[in-house]
Design an enzyme around this catalytic site. Structure first.
Site, PDB file in Angstrom:
ATOM      1  N   THR A   1      -5.954  17.374  77.791  1.00 39.83           N
ATOM      2  CA  THR A   1      -5.555  18.667  78.112  1.00 39.83           C
ATOM      3  C   THR A   1      -6.546  19.798  77.470  1.00 39.83           C
ATOM      4  O   THR A   1      -6.645  19.478  76.165  1.00 39.83           O
ATOM      5  CB  THR A   1      -4.078  18.873  78.097  1.00 39.83           C
ATOM      6  OG1 THR A   1      -3.313  17.980  78.859  1.00 39.83           O
ATOM      7  CG2 THR A   1      -3.636  20.278  78.288  1.00 39.83           C
TER       8      THR A   1
ATOM      9  N   SER B   1      -9.539  23.070  77.294  1.00 34.47           N
ATOM     10  CA  SER B   1     -10.827  23.594  78.283  1.00 34.47           C
ATOM     11  C   SER B   1     -11.897  22.614  78.208  1.00 34.47           C
ATOM     12  O   SER B   1     -12.487  22.095  79.310  1.00 34.47           O
ATOM     13  CB  SER B   1     -11.336  24.786  77.589  1.00 34.47           C
ATOM     14  OG  SER B   1     -11.635  24.556  76.098  1.00 34.47           O
ATOM     15  N   THR B   2     -12.058  21.739  76.961  1.00 35.98           N
ATOM     16  CA  THR B   2     -12.906  20.547  77.150  1.00 35.98           C
ATOM     17  C   THR B   2     -12.764  19.505  78.168  1.00 35.98           C
ATOM     18  O   THR B   2     -13.442  19.110  78.809  1.00 35.98           O
ATOM     19  CB  THR B   2     -13.185  20.040  75.710  1.00 35.98           C
ATOM     20  OG1 THR B   2     -13.477  21.105  74.907  1.00 35.98           O
ATOM     21  CG2 THR B   2     -14.523  19.097  75.731  1.00 35.98           C
TER      22      THR B   2
ATOM     23  N   GLY C   1     -10.015  16.466  74.133  1.00 41.72           N
ATOM     24  CA  GLY C   1     -10.785  17.392  73.303  1.00 41.72           C
ATOM     25  C   GLY C   1      -9.994  17.425  71.854  1.00 41.72           C
ATOM     26  O   GLY C   1      -9.085  16.469  71.661  1.00 41.72           O
TER      27      GLY C   1
ATOM     28  N   ASP D   1      -9.129  20.138  68.113  1.00 46.66           N
ATOM     29  CA  ASP D   1      -9.150  21.388  67.428  1.00 46.66           C
ATOM     30  C   ASP D   1     -10.142  21.257  66.301  1.00 46.66           C
ATOM     31  O   ASP D   1     -10.898  22.150  65.936  1.00 46.66           O
ATOM     32  CB  ASP D   1      -7.878  22.172  67.034  1.00 46.66           C
ATOM     33  CG  ASP D   1      -6.783  22.277  68.289  1.00 46.66           C
ATOM     34  OD1 ASP D   1      -7.555  22.759  69.260  1.00 46.66           O
ATOM     35  OD2 ASP D   1      -5.716  21.772  68.494  1.00 46.66           O
TER      36      ASP D   1
ATOM     37  N   LYS E   1      -5.087  18.209  66.632  1.00 48.54           N
ATOM     38  CA  LYS E   1      -4.967  18.462  68.084  1.00 48.54           C
ATOM     39  C   LYS E   1      -3.537  19.260  68.345  1.00 48.54           C
ATOM     40  O   LYS E   1      -2.556  19.441  67.015  1.00 48.54           O
ATOM     41  CB  LYS E   1      -4.880  17.273  68.936  1.00 48.54           C
ATOM     42  CG  LYS E   1      -6.408  16.666  69.110  1.00 48.54           C
ATOM     43  CD  LYS E   1      -6.455  15.273  69.826  1.00 48.54           C
ATOM     44  CE  LYS E   1      -5.734  15.288  71.216  1.00 48.54           C
ATOM     45  NZ  LYS E   1      -6.252  16.528  72.045  1.00 48.54           N
TER      46      LYS E   1
ATOM     47  N   GLU F   1      -0.526  13.956  74.588  1.00 50.85           N
ATOM     48  CA  GLU F   1      -1.665  13.457  74.073  1.00 50.85           C
ATOM     49  C   GLU F   1      -1.918  12.347  72.907  1.00 50.85           C
ATOM     50  O   GLU F   1      -2.437  11.270  73.240  1.00 50.85           O
ATOM     51  CB  GLU F   1      -2.610  14.565  73.559  1.00 50.85           C
ATOM     52  CG  GLU F   1      -3.055  15.755  74.636  1.00 50.85           C
ATOM     53  CD  GLU F   1      -3.652  16.933  74.051  1.00 50.85           C
ATOM     54  OE1 GLU F   1      -4.046  17.851  75.011  1.00 50.85           O
ATOM     55  OE2 GLU F   1      -3.799  17.130  72.778  1.00 50.85           O
TER      56      GLU F   1
ATOM     57  N   LYS G   1     -16.255  22.395  66.214  1.00 48.03           N
ATOM     58  CA  LYS G   1     -15.090  21.803  65.745  1.00 48.03           C
ATOM     59  C   LYS G   1     -15.075  21.031  64.598  1.00 48.03           C
ATOM     60  O   LYS G   1     -14.153  20.588  64.094  1.00 48.03           O
ATOM     61  CB  LYS G   1     -14.458  20.974  67.078  1.00 48.03           C
ATOM     62  CG  LYS G   1     -14.398  21.870  68.206  1.00 48.03           C
ATOM     63  CD  LYS G   1     -13.174  22.956  68.057  1.00 48.03           C
ATOM     64  CE  LYS G   1     -13.251  23.821  69.267  1.00 48.03           C
ATOM     65  NZ  LYS G   1     -12.947  22.994  70.538  1.00 48.03           N
TER      66      LYS G   1
END
Lengths: 236, 236
Positions: free
Chosen positions: B32, B34-35, B88, B90, B101, B110, B128
Site C-alpha cells: 500500500t 504511492s510506490t 514500499g 518509509d 513502515k 502489510e 528512503k
C-alpha cells in the site's frame, strides 16, 4: 460441574472478601465473567452504603451491569492509572499466581486494565487452582481477522493446535472486533518465553497469559476464604 | 520535496524492476502507498500480456486499484502462503535492509502479508535509505482504542513521545479499526529489543519495524536502479 451455579456461593464469598480491599475515592477496574459479576454486586452494596469510587469496566456487559447497580463509571480519558482492579481467572498457578484468562472473551480489555492498575486482585473458587498453567485450559489468543489463517499456521509451529473459537455455530468476535484462537499447550513450563513468542507472532493482538500481574488471589473453598500473595503461598 | 510527485519517475523505475521478479502462477502480496501503486500498475501490464497470478492486497485502497486494473485477487482463506510480496517502505537501513513502515497506515496488514511470504521485495527511491532506522521517521505503533491513553503512557516509558495520528483534524483509524501512535526514537541501535518491548506492551497490536524480512530492496536513484540483498550491500 453439571450445575453451572453449584460454585456460586464460593464465588460470592470470594467476591465479598475482595471488595473489602476497596477504599474510598479509589479508581477501580472491573473484570468480566461470572465471578466478576459477584464483585460488581458486592461493590454496588458498598456504594449504596456511601462508598465513593469510580470504575472502568472491561466489557460492555460489565458496564451495563455496573450502571444498572449504580456504580459510577469512568474511562482512561479521565484516569490513566487504576488503583485496584478485581477480576476472575480460568486458571491460577499455585505459588507464582500466574493466570490464564480469556475464556469469557474479554482478555484484551482485562489485560489493559490489569496493566494500568497499581494492584490486581484475582477472585476464584478453588477449582481454578493448578500446579502448572495450561493443565485444563487452552491459552486464548486474540488475533486480527485479516489473514487469521496465516496467523493460526504460525502459532501451530509453536506446538499447539489453535482452534478458532465458535459460539452458537458462529465465529466468536471480541468487543474489539477480533477473533480468538484457543491454543492448548497442556503443561506450560516457561510461560514468559511462551508469552513472548506468541506476542511476537504477526497478527496476534494479545494473549490470555497474565504473568506477574496478580498482587493477591482470593480463593474460596468449602473450608473458607484464603488470600494468597505471590511467592508467599497461602495466608489467612 | 515540495513537489510530491518529483520522485515518481524513480518510484516507477524501481516498481518496474520489482515486477520482473514475478513468475507465472505465483501468489502475490501487494503493498500500500504511492510506490506500491506503481507496482500494481506495472503488474497489471504484465497480467494484460498474459501473466497468470493471484494477489492478496494489504488495504482496501490497493484492492480497489488492483481490481480496476484486472489483477485477480485472492485471500488467506484460499492461500495461506504467499510466494512473493512487493511493498514500499518509509526507511530502509543500509546493510541490514531493516525497515520502518506504516506512514500510510496499513502496517498491520502489510506485516501479516510480509510474514506469510516466501520472499519480500521492497521498492524505494534512494531518499528512503538511512544509516540507522529512526533517523527520519517515527515508528508507527498500531494500538487498540480501548485504554489508548494508558498504552501511550506505557510506551512513553520506553523513551519516546507518542503522538496520536491525526488526519484532516480527526483521529486516524486503521482498516482494522485501531489507532496509530507515531513514536519517534531518533537513531535506533537495537531494533530487535525495541520491537520486543513495544510488542510486549499491553494494548499494542503491531509496530512498523520490519526486521529481517526483506529478501531484496530495489532502490532507484538518478544513477539507475540497484538491487540490494541483506548483508551483501549493493549489487547490480
Amino acid at each position: 460441574m453439571s450445575d453451572p451455579h453449584a460454585r456460586d456461593p464460593l464465588k460470592r464469598a470470594a467476591a465479598e472478601r475482595a471488595v473489602e480491599f476497596v477504599e474510598n475515592r479509589m479508581v477501580l477496574g472491573l473484570g468480566t465473567g461470572s465471578t466478576a459479576a459477584f464483585v460488581v454486586e458486592a461493590l454496588a452494596r458498598r456504594v449504596a452504603q456511601g462508598l465513593s469510587v469510580v470504575a472502568i469496566p472491561t466489557s460492555e456487559h460489565t458496564a451495563e451491569m455496573a450502571r444498572g447497580l449504580g456504580i459510577p463509571l469512568t474511562n482512561f480519558g479521565e484516569h490513566r492509572r487504576i488503583d485496584l482492579a478485581i477480576d476472575g481467572a480460568d486458571e491460577v498457578e499455585r505459588g507464582t499466581l500466574n493466570l490464564i484468562k480469556g475464556h469469557g472473551g474479554a482478555l484484551l480489555r482485562e489485560k489493559i486494565v490489569a496493566a494500568a492498575s497499581e494492584r490486581f486482585i484475582v477472585v476464584v473458587d478453588d477449582e481454578k487452582l493448578v500446579d502448572r498453567l495450561g493443565e485444563r485450559f487452552p491459552i486464548p489468543v486474540e488475533i486480527v481477522r485479516f489473514g487469521w489463517q496465516a496467523t493460526a499456521a504460525a502459532l501451530e509451529k509453536l506446538g499447539t493446535k489453535p482452534e478458532l473459537r465458535q459460539t452458537d455455530g458462529r465465529t466468536f468476535i471480541t468487543d474489539g472486533g477480533d477473533f480468538i484462537l484457543d491454543c492448548p499447550f497442556s503443561s506450560i513450563a516457561q510461560p514468559r518465553q511462551l508469552e513472548q513468542v506468541i506476542n511476537m507472532t504477526v497478527g496476534v493482538v494479545e494473549n490470555g497469559l497474565f504473568l506477574g500481574r496478580s498482587t493477591a488471589v482470593i480463593v474460596a473453598s468449602d473450608n473458607g476464604v484464603d488470600v494468597m500473595t505471590p511467592g508467599a503461598g497461602e495466608k489467612a
